[in-house]
Motif scaffolding. Structure first.
Motif, short mmCIF file in Angstrom:
data_model
loop_
_atom_site.label_atom_id
_atom_site.label_comp_id
_atom_site.label_asym_id
_atom_site.label_seq_id
_atom_site.Cartn_x
_atom_site.Cartn_y
_atom_site.Cartn_z
N TYR A 45 0.97 -1.31 -0.14
CA TYR A 45 -0.12 -0.05 -0.02
C TYR A 45 0.89 1.28 -0.04
O TYR A 45 0.23 2.39 0.11
N TYR A 46 2.07 1.09 0.15
CA TYR A 46 3.03 2.35 -0.01
C TYR A 46 2.63 3.24 -1.12
O TYR A 46 2.83 2.51 -2.65
N PRO A 47 2.39 4.33 -1.12
CA PRO A 47 2.22 5.15 -2.34
C PRO A 47 3.26 5.84 -3.04
O PRO A 47 3.55 6.99 -3.16
N LEU A 101 -4.78 8.15 -5.13
CA LEU A 101 -4.60 7.15 -3.93
C LEU A 101 -5.71 6.26 -3.76
O LEU A 101 -6.90 6.66 -4.02
N GLN A 105 -4.73 3.96 1.21
CA GLN A 105 -3.67 4.87 1.05
C GLN A 105 -4.08 6.43 1.72
O GLN A 105 -2.95 6.97 2.03
#
Length: 225
Positions: A45-47, A101, A105
């Motif tokens: 889920y890291y943007p 997003l 996120q």
């Protein structure tokens, strides 16, 4: 190095802040730039993009190892542990536009329910207005996630997700901000991954994938023992 301890929330959870850890961040930025472009991490889920570090990365892996050795005394003192194992590490850059997003996120997150799973975050660049913040979920009062309250937190987050817009940078209808660490070049922040937290991503911050331009950090995760 100049350490200090921040206590956040009703749980009085420790967050360690250590300044001037390695001195020459320019050399580390050079190492990261030589590895660019970084890939997106599948299932994360890291943007943005990340370059996972392995022993094959030579000097970059050596820097991360030395960083952990330098802050090890502060980890032991703040979290009352005798040692730790390095689980994962990467160079990371936030690159996703707020409008792009995913629901997960847009909200603060947690890394693990195990309080012995600890994040070590090294800010390598000057990104004014950026940093890391800690939160309490309004609907449940949860600040620290554990096996017993995880389902309640996730259920409430799903209900609230549609009300959130862009990055969570401050208190809003779903979350109260309970602590803030300002980003500063060569600053390390250390905290338990079970704390609800989120990067502070100001609207004017360059969302560049270039390590010499964007928000370059080293993200390390360790397991206390």
């Amino acid at each position: 190095m100049t350490p200090r301890l921040l206590r956040v929330g009703q749980s009085d959870s420790p967050v360690v802040i250590v300044d001037d850890v390695i001195g020459d961040t320019a050399a580390v930025i050079d190492l990261a730039a030589a590895m660019a472009p970084f890939p997106a991490v599948a299932g994360s889920y890291y943007p943005g993009v990340r370059r996972v570090l392995t022993p094959a990365d030579g000097a970059a892996h050596g820097y991360a190892t030395a960083l952990l050795q330098a802050v090890a005394p502060f980890i032991g003192g703040a979290f009352d542990v005798d040692g730790f194992d390095w689980i994962e590490g990467s160079f990371s850059m936030v690159t996703t536009q707020p409008s792009a997003l995913a629901a997960a996120q847009r909200a603060p997150h947690f890394d693990a329910v195990d309080p012995g799973y600890i994040a070590v975050l090294h800010y390598l660049a000057d990104t004014p207005g950026s940093g890391t913040a800690f939160y309490r979920q309004r609907a449940t009062g949860i600040e620290r996630v554990d096996a017993g309250n995880r389902e309640a937190l996730v259920a409430a987050a799903r209900r609230d997700s549609e009300r959130l817009i862009g990055y969570t940078n401050a208190s809003n209808a779903a979350f109260d901000q309970i602590g803030v660490v300002e980003a500063k070049r060569d600053r390390v922040v250390i905290y338990q991954g079970c704390l609800l937290h989120s990067g502070i991503i100001p609207a004017d911050m360059p969302l560049s994938a270039d390590p010499r331009v964007g928000r370059l950090t080293t993200n390390l995760f360790i397991q206390a023992r």
